[in-house]
Motif scaffolding. Structure first.
Motif, PDB file in Angstrom:
ATOM      1  N   THR A 145      18.634  54.479  45.085  1.00 43.49           N
ATOM      2  CA  THR A 145      19.927  53.823  44.862  1.00 43.49           C
ATOM      3  C   THR A 145      20.512  53.349  46.191  1.00 43.49           C
ATOM      4  O   THR A 145      20.549  54.095  47.152  1.00 43.49           O
ATOM      5  CB  THR A 145      20.931  54.787  44.213  1.00 43.49           C
ATOM      6  N   GLN A 146      20.922  52.073  46.228  1.00 45.73           N
ATOM      7  CA  GLN A 146      21.527  51.561  47.443  1.00 45.73           C
ATOM      8  C   GLN A 146      22.961  52.057  47.528  1.00 45.73           C
ATOM      9  O   GLN A 146      23.674  52.115  46.547  1.00 45.73           O
ATOM     10  CB  GLN A 146      21.512  50.030  47.404  1.00 45.73           C
ATOM     11  N   LEU A 147      23.391  52.373  48.749  1.00 46.55           N
ATOM     12  CA  LEU A 147      24.745  52.868  48.951  1.00 46.55           C
ATOM     13  C   LEU A 147      25.494  51.977  49.917  1.00 46.55           C
ATOM     14  O   LEU A 147      24.916  51.470  50.892  1.00 46.55           O
ATOM     15  CB  LEU A 147      24.699  54.289  49.508  1.00 46.55           C
ATOM     16  N   LEU A 148      26.781  51.799  49.638  1.00 48.55           N
ATOM     17  CA  LEU A 148      27.661  51.070  50.533  1.00 48.55           C
ATOM     18  C   LEU A 148      28.808  51.988  50.916  1.00 48.55           C
ATOM     19  O   LEU A 148      29.479  52.522  50.040  1.00 48.55           O
ATOM     20  CB  LEU A 148      28.223  49.824  49.844  1.00 48.55           C
ATOM     21  N   GLU A 149      29.029  52.155  52.199  1.00 49.93           N
ATOM     22  CA  GLU A 149      30.122  53.007  52.653  1.00 49.93           C
ATOM     23  C   GLU A 149      31.211  52.150  53.277  1.00 49.93           C
ATOM     24  O   GLU A 149      30.929  51.322  54.150  1.00 49.93           O
ATOM     25  CB  GLU A 149      29.610  54.016  53.669  1.00 49.93           C
ATOM     26  N   GLN A 150      32.427  52.359  52.800  1.00 47.96           N
ATOM     27  CA  GLN A 150      33.555  51.623  53.344  1.00 47.96           C
ATOM     28  C   GLN A 150      34.405  52.540  54.200  1.00 47.96           C
ATOM     29  O   GLN A 150      34.596  53.715  53.898  1.00 47.96           O
ATOM     30  CB  GLN A 150      34.423  51.062  52.214  1.00 47.96           C
ATOM     31  N   SER A 151      34.948  51.966  55.263  1.00 48.27           N
ATOM     32  CA  SER A 151      35.884  52.711  56.099  1.00 48.27           C
ATOM     33  C   SER A 151      36.952  51.773  56.643  1.00 48.27           C
ATOM     34  O   SER A 151      36.674  50.591  56.893  1.00 48.27           O
ATOM     35  CB  SER A 151      35.134  53.389  57.257  1.00 48.27           C
ATOM     36  N   PRO A 152      38.162  52.264  56.812  1.00 48.47           N
ATOM     37  CA  PRO A 152      38.610  53.583  56.368  1.00 48.47           C
ATOM     38  C   PRO A 152      38.857  53.608  54.855  1.00 48.47           C
ATOM     39  O   PRO A 152      38.861  52.560  54.218  1.00 48.47           O
ATOM     40  CB  PRO A 152      39.925  53.755  57.128  1.00 48.47           C
ATOM     41  N   GLN A 153      39.054  54.793  54.308  1.00 47.53           N
ATOM     42  CA  GLN A 153      39.373  54.901  52.884  1.00 47.53           C
ATOM     43  C   GLN A 153      40.819  54.490  52.631  1.00 47.53           C
ATOM     44  O   GLN A 153      41.123  53.914  51.585  1.00 47.53           O
ATOM     45  CB  GLN A 153      39.199  56.341  52.414  1.00 47.53           C
ATOM     46  N   PHE A 154      41.697  54.852  53.554  1.00 47.35           N
ATOM     47  CA  PHE A 154      43.122  54.539  53.419  1.00 47.35           C
ATOM     48  C   PHE A 154      43.635  53.933  54.714  1.00 47.35           C
ATOM     49  O   PHE A 154      43.189  54.307  55.799  1.00 47.35           O
ATOM     50  CB  PHE A 154      43.948  55.802  53.111  1.00 47.35           C
ATOM     51  N   LEU A 155      44.559  52.999  54.574  1.00 46.77           N
ATOM     52  CA  LEU A 155      45.144  52.369  55.742  1.00 46.77           C
ATOM     53  C   LEU A 155      46.592  52.018  55.412  1.00 46.77           C
ATOM     54  O   LEU A 155      46.847  51.324  54.421  1.00 46.77           O
ATOM     55  CB  LEU A 155      44.349  51.108  56.072  1.00 46.77           C
ATOM     56  N   SER A 156      47.510  52.526  56.236  1.00 45.41           N
ATOM     57  CA  SER A 156      48.921  52.202  56.043  1.00 45.41           C
ATOM     58  C   SER A 156      49.447  51.608  57.346  1.00 45.41           C
ATOM     59  O   SER A 156      49.389  52.252  58.388  1.00 45.41           O
ATOM     60  CB  SER A 156      49.709  53.473  55.681  1.00 45.41           C
ATOM     61  N   ILE A 157      49.868  50.359  57.289  1.00 47.68           N
ATOM     62  CA  ILE A 157      50.287  49.674  58.510  1.00 47.68           C
ATOM     63  C   ILE A 157      51.608  48.952  58.276  1.00 47.68           C
ATOM     64  O   ILE A 157      52.070  48.803  57.140  1.00 47.68           O
ATOM     65  CB  ILE A 157      49.224  48.646  58.964  1.00 47.68           C
ATOM     66  N   GLN A 158      52.206  48.490  59.374  1.00 45.19           N
ATOM     67  CA  GLN A 158      53.435  47.717  59.305  1.00 45.19           C
ATOM     68  C   GLN A 158      53.106  46.230  59.178  1.00 45.19           C
ATOM     69  O   GLN A 158      52.066  45.765  59.663  1.00 45.19           O
ATOM     70  CB  GLN A 158      54.282  47.933  60.555  1.00 45.19           C
ATOM     71  N   GLU A 159      53.998  45.533  58.536  1.00 41.89           N
ATOM     72  CA  GLU A 159      53.879  44.078  58.426  1.00 41.89           C
ATOM     73  C   GLU A 159      53.695  43.470  59.816  1.00 41.89           C
ATOM     74  O   GLU A 159      54.364  43.862  60.767  1.00 41.89           O
ATOM     75  CB  GLU A 159      55.138  43.523  57.768  1.00 41.89           C
ATOM     76  N   GLY A 160      52.765  42.526  59.926  1.00 43.58           N
ATOM     77  CA  GLY A 160      52.531  41.850  61.197  1.00 43.58           C
ATOM     78  C   GLY A 160      51.352  42.406  61.987  1.00 43.58           C
ATOM     79  O   GLY A 160      50.854  41.749  62.905  1.00 43.58           O
ATOM     80  N   GLU A 161      50.910  43.604  61.643  1.00 41.11           N
ATOM     81  CA  GLU A 161      49.765  44.198  62.361  1.00 41.11           C
ATOM     82  C   GLU A 161      48.458  43.592  61.876  1.00 41.11           C
ATOM     83  O   GLU A 161      48.370  43.014  60.788  1.00 41.11           O
ATOM     84  CB  GLU A 161      49.741  45.723  62.139  1.00 41.11           C
ATOM     85  N   ASN A 162      47.430  43.751  62.705  1.00 42.01           N
ATOM     86  CA  ASN A 162      46.074  43.326  62.340  1.00 42.01           C
ATOM     87  C   ASN A 162      45.277  44.549  61.900  1.00 42.01           C
ATOM     88  O   ASN A 162      45.576  45.679  62.296  1.00 42.01           O
ATOM     89  CB  ASN A 162      45.362  42.677  63.533  1.00 42.01           C
ATOM     90  N   LEU A 163      44.246  44.313  61.096  1.00 44.76           N
ATOM     91  CA  LEU A 163      43.410  45.425  60.656  1.00 44.76           C
ATOM     92  C   LEU A 163      42.003  44.934  60.354  1.00 44.76           C
ATOM     93  O   LEU A 163      41.789  43.750  60.089  1.00 44.76           O
ATOM     94  CB  LEU A 163      43.990  46.084  59.396  1.00 44.76           C
ATOM     95  N   THR A 164      41.053  45.879  60.410  1.00 43.70           N
ATOM     96  CA  THR A 164      39.666  45.571  60.043  1.00 43.70           C
ATOM     97  C   THR A 164      39.141  46.663  59.120  1.00 43.70           C
ATOM     98  O   THR A 164      39.352  47.858  59.377  1.00 43.70           O
ATOM     99  CB  THR A 164      38.772  45.480  61.290  1.00 43.70           C
ATOM    100  N   VAL A 165      38.483  46.240  58.075  1.00 47.63           N
ATOM    101  CA  VAL A 165      37.834  47.141  57.124  1.00 47.63           C
ATOM    102  C   VAL A 165      36.331  46.925  57.230  1.00 47.63           C
ATOM    103  O   VAL A 165      35.861  45.787  57.346  1.00 47.63           O
ATOM    104  CB  VAL A 165      38.313  46.841  55.684  1.00 47.63           C
ATOM    105  N   TYR A 166      35.586  48.033  57.199  1.00 45.57           N
ATOM    106  CA  TYR A 166      34.141  47.956  57.395  1.00 45.57           C
ATOM    107  C   TYR A 166      33.378  48.375  56.135  1.00 45.57           C
ATOM    108  O   TYR A 166      33.824  49.248  55.386  1.00 45.57           O
ATOM    109  CB  TYR A 166      33.724  48.849  58.565  1.00 45.57           C
ATOM    110  N   CYS A 167      32.222  47.771  55.976  1.00 46.01           N
ATOM    111  CA  CYS A 167      31.367  48.052  54.825  1.00 46.01           C
ATOM    112  C   CYS A 167      29.943  48.156  55.364  1.00 46.01           C
ATOM    113  O   CYS A 167      29.420  47.174  55.889  1.00 46.01           O
ATOM    114  CB  CYS A 167      31.509  46.901  53.823  1.00 46.01           C
ATOM    115  N   ASN A 168      29.340  49.346  55.262  1.00 47.48           N
ATOM    116  CA  ASN A 168      28.047  49.575  55.892  1.00 47.48           C
ATOM    117  C   ASN A 168      27.022  50.131  54.919  1.00 47.48           C
ATOM    118  O   ASN A 168      27.345  50.906  54.022  1.00 47.48           O
ATOM    119  CB  ASN A 168      28.202  50.557  57.058  1.00 47.48           C
ATOM    120  N   SER A 169      25.777  49.749  55.161  1.00 47.67           N
ATOM    121  CA  SER A 169      24.689  50.234  54.322  1.00 47.67           C
ATOM    122  C   SER A 169      23.418  50.341  55.144  1.00 47.67           C
ATOM    123  O   SER A 169      23.276  49.677  56.161  1.00 47.67           O
ATOM    124  CB  SER A 169      24.468  49.280  53.145  1.00 47.67           C
ATOM    125  N   SER A 170      22.496  51.160  54.686  1.00 50.43           N
ATOM    126  CA  SER A 170      21.178  51.202  55.311  1.00 50.43           C
ATOM    127  C   SER A 170      20.232  50.229  54.616  1.00 50.43           C
ATOM    128  O   SER A 170      19.092  50.041  55.049  1.00 50.43           O
ATOM    129  CB  SER A 170      20.611  52.619  55.247  1.00 50.43           C
TER     130      SER A 170
END
Lengths: 112, 112
Positions: free
Chosen positions: B1-26
């Motif tokens: 079974t192929q797996l995809l891991e996302q990080s972070p699970q939760f993100l709480s930020i203020q309006e105007g900030e930048n963010l990056t979400v990652y999705c990784n697999s082998s």
């Protein structure tokens, strides 16, 4: 406008009951899917169907069955509901060979 | 079974900030999709990336597919409260009937 409709948004059932979740799509899509969604686990595939009267097991089929008698309708059946089947259930459809899946609004099932 | 891991699970930020979400697999995927899900609704497709190294922009959202087609990222510039939701990545495997494998999701909250 593309539409996948699930029969109920919220459902509360008792342990041991037989439960039917209905999904209808109006896009003439060949493929239909049932997923369950649990926090942190993403969407896990229960069953899918490539076309009418066809069904294939997904990753977690135990305790579930499906029915696809008509192209537009895909039903998920919980033969004997258990508390560990409390979850959000999502139906999706797409064209054969397509990549974009269209989802219904989800059914939040609670088994007590 | 192929797996995809996302990080972070939760993100709480203020309006105007930048963010990056990652999705990784082998595992290598034919293509990778990003969906956004708002409370009480099903996931809706944002983008599909197909070619290794591909970058796609959707207003303030930038999606990147890794060179080896095993990972992806979603970057949001100047986040707004309307960006709040659950972000799901999904890998598509052409060799497995175009089946989708979903990551666990990243729940984003943008506070005004």
């Amino acid at each position: 406008d593309v539409k996948v409709t699930q029969s109920s948004r919220y459902l509360v059932k008792r342990t041991g009951e037989k439960v039917f979740l209905e999904c209808v799509q109006d896009m003439d899509h060949e493929n239909m899917f049932w997923y369950r969604q649990d926090p942190g686990l993403g969407l896990r595939l229960i069953y899918f169907s490539y076309d009418v009267k066809m069904k294939e097991k997904g990753d977690i089929p135990e305790g579930y069955s499906v029915s696809r008698e008509k192209k537009e309708r895909f039903s998920l059946i919980l033969e004997s509901a258990s508390t560990n089947q409390t979850s959000m259930y999502l139906c999706a459809s797409r064209f054969q060979g397509g990549t974009e899946a269209f989802f219904g609004q989800g059914t939040r099932l609670t088994v007590v | 079974t192929q797996l995809l891991e996302q990080s972070p699970q939760f993100l709480s930020i203020q309006e105007g900030e930048n963010l990056t979400v990652y999705c990784n697999s082998s595992s290598v995927f034919s293509s990778l999709q990003w969906y956004r899900q708002e409370p009480g609704e099903g996931p809706v497709l944002l983008v599909t990336v197909v070619t290794g190294g591909e970058v796609k922009k959707l207003k303030r959202l930038t999606f990147q597919f890794g060179d080896a087609r095993k990972d992806s990222s979603l970057h949001i510039t100047a986040a707004q409260p309307g960006d709040t939701g659950l972000y799901l990545c999904a890998g598509l495997d052409n060799n497995a009937g175009n089946m989708l494998t979903f990551g666990g999701g990243t729940r984003l909250m943008v506070k005004p």
